[in-house]
Design a protein around this motif. Structure first.
Motif, PDB file in Angstrom:
ATOM      1  N   GLY A   1      -3.919  -3.192   1.608  1.00  0.00           N
ATOM      2  CA  GLY A   1      -4.680  -2.755   2.369  1.00  0.00           C
ATOM      3  C   GLY A   1      -4.075  -2.035   3.794  1.00  0.00           C
ATOM      4  N   LYS A   2      -2.948  -2.732   4.336  1.00  0.00           N
ATOM      5  CA  LYS A   2      -2.588  -2.100   5.241  1.00  0.00           C
ATOM      6  C   LYS A   2      -1.588  -0.880   5.011  1.00  0.00           C
ATOM      7  CE  LYS A   2      -1.715  -6.766   7.558  1.00  0.00           C
ATOM      8  NZ  LYS A   2      -0.854  -7.786   7.964  1.00  0.00           N
TER       9      LYS A   2
ATOM     10  N   SER B   1      -4.249   1.715   4.685  1.00  0.00           N
ATOM     11  CA  SER B   1      -4.728   2.132   6.157  1.00  0.00           C
ATOM     12  C   SER B   1      -3.591   3.075   6.752  1.00  0.00           C
ATOM     13  CB  SER B   1      -4.768   0.779   6.997  1.00  0.00           C
ATOM     14  OG  SER B   1      -6.055   0.045   6.585  1.00  0.00           O
TER      15      SER B   1
ATOM     16  N   LYS C   1      -3.066   6.578   3.638  1.00  0.00           N
ATOM     17  CA  LYS C   1      -4.348   6.433   2.256  1.00  0.00           C
ATOM     18  C   LYS C   1      -4.097   7.413   1.165  1.00  0.00           C
ATOM     19  CE  LYS C   1      -6.846  10.353   3.916  1.00  0.00           C
ATOM     20  NZ  LYS C   1      -8.292  11.001   4.621  1.00  0.00           N
TER      21      LYS C   1
END
Length: 275
Positions: free
Chosen positions: A22-23, A26, A29
């Motif tokens: 997820g990081k 973020s 992308k």
């Protein structure tokens, strides 16, 4: 688009792998994230080094590899980013990358120095993710670190040749999902030493006198089919050019494997003696 791979000892029970992905997304992308392994034995830098050395060349040039094993920054263990063979590797200076640098000189190594630019509670993996996203966006290594000439070399588990030049002593450095035991004895060294001589592979008072070309390299006939050789111990050089001890058609959950049936474990000594 950039490919970012992950090797960790996080396992899959907890949130850590998903949170790391997820990081990355973020921060960049467009990243394509590929899992190499999250089942490295805890803090086992030798195993992590084997996995990255075995896997990296399957990816395109420019791929970024994050190695989250024993990644804490402390004392003389700094965080590194290395460009090597046109790939990028990010991890702690704990010996993992010495598996690669013993083969070829790095193009560039930097000691990462962006820690004070991140949030106060940033984790080691947050640092690695920030560096990976920077590289993925086309950023240069000198922006996120100070160039250094060398990294920590760990020669704890390297094959040794005796003075008489008639024996190679290696160690088990990796045990795969099938229970096959990979050593650090390379095929090139074996060939240089053999020179047409006969040989014997020994470990735990067990012996193997032939190196197979493949797992199913048995002499079959109308009388003996491959089924008859199931459970036989064997040795071969695997796709990464390292000597491997295996059991034909092994299954750790049912009939057993080289690890369980032959009693081999990480660091155990395997010797090839020539005569």
């Amino acid at each position: 688009m950039s490919i970012i791979t992950l090797i960790t000892d996080f396992g899959l029970k907890d949130h850590f792998v998903g949170a790391t992905k997820g990081k990355i997304i973020s921060g960049y992308k467009e990243a394509v994230i590929v899992d190499i392994s999250h089942d490295i034995d805890l803090f086992n830098t030798t195993e992590a080094g084997y996995c990255i050395a075995a896997a990296y060349s399957s990816f395109p040039k420019g791929t970024i590899h994050i190695i989250g094993v024993d990644s804490e920054r402390h004392g003389d263990t700094q965080h590194l980013a290395m460009q090597w063979d046109d790939h990028f590797f990010i991890c702690a200076d704990n010996g993992i990358l010495s598996t690669l640098t013993q083969r070829k000189i790095p193009q560039k190594i930097v000691a990462i120095n962006i820690h004070d630019r991140l949030q106060e509670n940033a984790t080691d993996m947050d640092v690695f993710v920030a560096v990976a996203c920077h590289i993925a966006r086309g950023g240069h290594l000198n922006v996120i670190g100070k160039e250094i000439e060398s990294l920590k070399i760990v020669n704890e588990l390297v094959p040794k040749v005796n003075d008489a030049q008639n024996a190679i002593q290696g160690n088990v450095v990796y045990i795969d999902h099938f229970g096959n035991c990979v050593t650090n004895i390379p095929q090139k060294l074996f060939q240089e030493m053999a020179r047409g001589r006969s040989y014997e592979i020994s470990f735990h008072n067990k012996r193997i006198n032939t190196i197979k070309k493949s797992y199913s390299d048995f002499n079959t006939s109308e009388k003996f089919t491959l089924k008859d050789f199931e459970g036989e111990r064997l040795a071969l050089f695997n796709e990464n050019g390292l000597l491997e001890i295996a059991i034909y058609k092994s299954n750790p959950k049912t009939v057993g494997s080289a690890k369980s049936l032959l009693g081999l474990k990480f660091r155990d000594v395997v010797t090839i003696t020539f005569s």
